[in-house]
Enzyme design. Sequence first.
Site, PDB file in Angstrom:
ATOM      1  N   ARG A  30     -23.542 -13.968 -11.501  1.00  0.00           N
ATOM      2  CA  ARG A  30     -24.035 -13.048 -11.891  1.00  0.00           C
ATOM      3  C   ARG A  30     -23.344 -13.333 -13.996  1.00  0.00           C
ATOM      4  NH1 ARG A  30     -26.319  -8.589  -9.048  1.00  0.00           N
ATOM      5  NH2 ARG A  30     -26.374  -8.419  -6.862  1.00  0.00           N
ATOM      6  N   ARG A  34     -26.190  -7.182 -16.506  1.00  0.00           N
ATOM      7  CA  ARG A  34     -26.456  -5.177 -17.396  1.00  0.00           C
ATOM      8  C   ARG A  34     -24.713  -5.794 -18.071  1.00  0.00           C
ATOM      9  NH1 ARG A  34     -27.878  -2.265 -12.192  1.00  0.00           N
ATOM     10  NH2 ARG A  34     -26.540  -3.580 -11.610  1.00  0.00           N
ATOM     11  N   ARG A  43     -34.783  -6.454 -20.660  1.00  0.00           N
ATOM     12  CA  ARG A  43     -34.867  -5.723 -19.534  1.00  0.00           C
ATOM     13  C   ARG A  43     -36.123  -4.186 -19.202  1.00  0.00           C
ATOM     14  NH1 ARG A  43     -32.219  -1.869 -16.405  1.00  0.00           N
ATOM     15  NH2 ARG A  43     -32.615  -1.695 -13.978  1.00  0.00           N
ATOM     16  N   ASP A  80     -33.303 -14.139  -8.088  1.00  0.00           N
ATOM     17  CA  ASP A  80     -32.842 -12.912  -7.319  1.00  0.00           C
ATOM     18  C   ASP A  80     -32.825 -13.165  -5.512  1.00  0.00           C
ATOM     19  OD1 ASP A  80     -31.521 -10.049  -7.437  1.00  0.00           O
ATOM     20  OD2 ASP A  80     -32.532 -10.480  -5.242  1.00  0.00           O
ATOM     21  N   TYR A 154     -31.315  -7.718   4.886  1.00  0.00           N
ATOM     22  CA  TYR A 154     -32.055  -7.467   3.922  1.00  0.00           C
ATOM     23  C   TYR A 154     -32.935  -6.765   4.909  1.00  0.00           C
ATOM     24  CZ  TYR A 154     -28.111  -7.309  -0.145  1.00  0.00           C
ATOM     25  OH  TYR A 154     -26.805  -7.740  -0.168  1.00  0.00           O
TER      26      TYR A 154
HETATM   27  O1  CP3 Z   1     -26.122 -14.615 -11.000  1.00  0.00           O
HETATM   28  C1  CP3 Z   1     -27.424 -14.173 -11.975  1.00  0.00           C
HETATM   29  O2  CP3 Z   1     -26.932 -14.349 -13.553  1.00  0.00           O
HETATM   30  C2  CP3 Z   1     -28.524 -14.717 -11.731  1.00  0.00           C
HETATM   31  C3  CP3 Z   1     -28.733 -13.831 -11.187  1.00  0.00           C
HETATM   32  C4  CP3 Z   1     -29.168 -13.312  -9.842  1.00  0.00           C
HETATM   33  C5  CP3 Z   1     -29.209 -12.326  -9.369  1.00  0.00           C
HETATM   34  N1  CP3 Z   1     -28.679 -11.779  -7.772  1.00  0.00           N
HETATM   35  C6  CP3 Z   1     -29.566 -11.083 -10.696  1.00  0.00           C
HETATM   36  C7  CP3 Z   1     -29.959  -9.750 -10.441  1.00  0.00           C
HETATM   37  C8  CP3 Z   1     -28.153 -13.901  -8.330  1.00  0.00           C
HETATM   38  C9  CP3 Z   1     -27.657 -15.347  -7.922  1.00  0.00           C
HETATM   39  C10 CP3 Z   1     -28.411 -12.991  -7.457  1.00  0.00           C
HETATM   40  C11 CP3 Z   1     -27.839 -12.286  -6.161  1.00  0.00           C
HETATM   41  C12 CP3 Z   1     -28.276 -11.478  -5.146  1.00  0.00           C
HETATM   42  N2  CP3 Z   1     -29.013 -10.635  -5.169  1.00  0.00           N
HETATM   43  C13 CP3 Z   1     -27.130 -11.486  -4.284  1.00  0.00           C
HETATM   44  C14 CP3 Z   1     -26.139 -12.496  -3.886  1.00  0.00           C
HETATM   45  C15 CP3 Z   1     -24.745 -12.706  -4.699  1.00  0.00           C
HETATM   46  C16 CP3 Z   1     -23.929 -10.873  -4.560  1.00  0.00           C
HETATM   47  O3  CP3 Z   1     -24.027 -10.603  -5.310  1.00  0.00           O
HETATM   48  O4  CP3 Z   1     -23.940 -10.750  -3.669  1.00  0.00           O
HETATM   49  C17 CP3 Z   1     -27.329 -10.084  -3.898  1.00  0.00           C
HETATM   50  C18 CP3 Z   1     -26.973  -9.203  -2.831  1.00  0.00           C
HETATM   51  C19 CP3 Z   1     -28.514  -9.666  -4.243  1.00  0.00           C
HETATM   52  C20 CP3 Z   1     -29.508  -8.173  -3.909  1.00  0.00           C
HETATM   53  C21 CP3 Z   1     -29.368  -7.550  -5.072  1.00  0.00           C
HETATM   54  N3  CP3 Z   1     -30.381  -7.973  -6.171  1.00  0.00           N
HETATM   55  C22 CP3 Z   1     -29.387  -5.957  -4.588  1.00  0.00           C
HETATM   56  C23 CP3 Z   1     -28.802  -5.795  -3.593  1.00  0.00           C
HETATM   57  C24 CP3 Z   1     -29.970  -5.504  -6.320  1.00  0.00           C
HETATM   58  C25 CP3 Z   1     -28.820  -4.378  -6.656  1.00  0.00           C
HETATM   59  C26 CP3 Z   1     -27.792  -4.183  -7.201  1.00  0.00           C
HETATM   60  C27 CP3 Z   1     -27.298  -3.706  -8.035  1.00  0.00           C
HETATM   61  O5  CP3 Z   1     -26.854  -4.070  -8.843  1.00  0.00           O
HETATM   62  O6  CP3 Z   1     -27.776  -3.060  -9.106  1.00  0.00           O
HETATM   63  C28 CP3 Z   1     -30.395  -7.202  -7.209  1.00  0.00           C
HETATM   64  C29 CP3 Z   1     -30.344  -6.559  -8.363  1.00  0.00           C
HETATM   65  C30 CP3 Z   1     -29.892  -7.799  -9.225  1.00  0.00           C
HETATM   66  N4  CP3 Z   1     -30.511  -8.764  -9.101  1.00  0.00           N
HETATM   67  C31 CP3 Z   1     -29.681  -7.718 -11.199  1.00  0.00           C
HETATM   68  C32 CP3 Z   1     -29.371  -8.149 -11.083  1.00  0.00           C
HETATM   69  C33 CP3 Z   1     -29.340  -8.576 -12.789  1.00  0.00           C
HETATM   70  C34 CP3 Z   1     -28.986  -5.992 -11.357  1.00  0.00           C
HETATM   71  C35 CP3 Z   1     -31.166  -5.786 -11.845  1.00  0.00           C
HETATM   72  C36 CP3 Z   1     -30.807  -4.663 -12.769  1.00  0.00           C
HETATM   73  O7  CP3 Z   1     -30.921  -3.135 -13.180  1.00  0.00           O
HETATM   74  O8  CP3 Z   1     -31.321  -5.275 -14.146  1.00  0.00           O
END
Ligand code: CP3
Length: 345
Positions: A30, A34, A43, A80, A154
């Site tokens: 990640r 943010r 964003r 994602d 999910y």
């Molecule tokens: O690692 C990276 O920088 C690459 C991008 C990446 C994102 N999500 C961007 C993202 C990767 C590899 C993921 C994986 C992901 N997404 C997982 C598996 C890894 C983990 O953390 O367990 C899961 C379960 C998701 C599903 C997901 N996406 C959720 C549950 C959420 C919301 C939770 C949150 O943090 O708000 C997201 C959103 C998300 N995916 C964000 C990012 C940068 C945050 C979105 C934002 O508000 O800008």
Amino acid sequence: MTLSVPISPKPLLSTLLGQRQERPPLWLMRQAGRYLPEYRALRAEKGGFLQLVHDSAAAAEVTVQPLRRFGFDGAILFSDILVIPHALGQDLWFEAGEGPRLAPPLVDAAVDALTRAPERLDPVYETVRQVAAMLPPGVTFLGFAGSPWTVATYMVAGQGSKEQAATRRFAHADPAAFGALIAAIEAATFTYLLGQIDAGVEAVQLFDSWAGSLSPQQFEAWVIAPTARLAAKLHAARPGVPVIGFPKGAGGKLAAYARETGVDAIGLDETVDPVWANGVLPVGLPVQGNLDPLLLIAGGEALDAGVDRVLAAFPDRPHVFNLGHGIQQDTPIAHVERLVGRVRG
Ligand code: CP3
């Protein structure tokens, strides 16, 4: 005469292929997100997270933002894991402050009732092409997908869920229907990862964020078996592209996962004792991890000591330095800089 130690041109890729480096290469799960003001600004300009993912130029920019600041050895595609349910035909949106929503939830509908929409992945392949053209030469480009089990949790619940209970109940009550869902996700994920590889990623990671909630039998059926099939198909179709498996929470099941899935490298979460893992994992298998993301928030000497413990745990093994899970949004940038300095010596 001085003997020079050969420096690998792509330290992260070489490590994933089994060559230990003198200092471990480094990236952070990640790493785009943010905690970076430049991410938050882009964003806000684009209107939301999914808009960012679907705007290839913006997503490419976000992918390289952390490299400019920290000079990591890896870039991970900005996308994602939930783009696969979207491509399988579920609606996808993010509720502010709550997280992802998918409709219809598959507790109420069969996967075969959905209308497939594979073109929804096209902007992601375009992001890969743009990033591949932008990356500095020593940086390894990582693609990724969720593992079938984690993505299924999910799709079934329609959102994140506590202990993945609805999905585990479904899998126990109707293994045939659940197996069909896993097969659909697996097939879409295979095509998706091939598409990423053909567009320019050099290794792929399977995020199995909820591998830890399963009983041993379910872990075999829904984590190990689909991961093994995916790894075998990827190896056959695109030999030489390493697959990193990250079964978060697998704990004592890690050794079986490593032996039986055929992944090329294994990600360790922060609950795993790295010294124990080094002892039980197959000799020479590359590992990735596993600093506690909350220790990175704490910073200071505690952070230094934690980094040193991880560095010392793998004296002979190919090791990629990383966190045990994604970096959190309130992580101070100065602490990331301190971490990078410490790992690089
Ligand atoms: O690692 C990276 O920088 C690459 C991008 C990446 C994102 N999500 C961007 C993202 C990767 C590899 C993921 C994986 C992901 N997404 C997982 C598996 C890894 C983990 O953390 O367990 C899961 C379960 C998701 C599903 C997901 N996406 C959720 C549950 C959420 C919301 C939770 C949150 O943090 O708000 C997201 C959103 C998300 N995916 C964000 C990012 C940068 C945050 C979105 C934002 O508000 O800008």
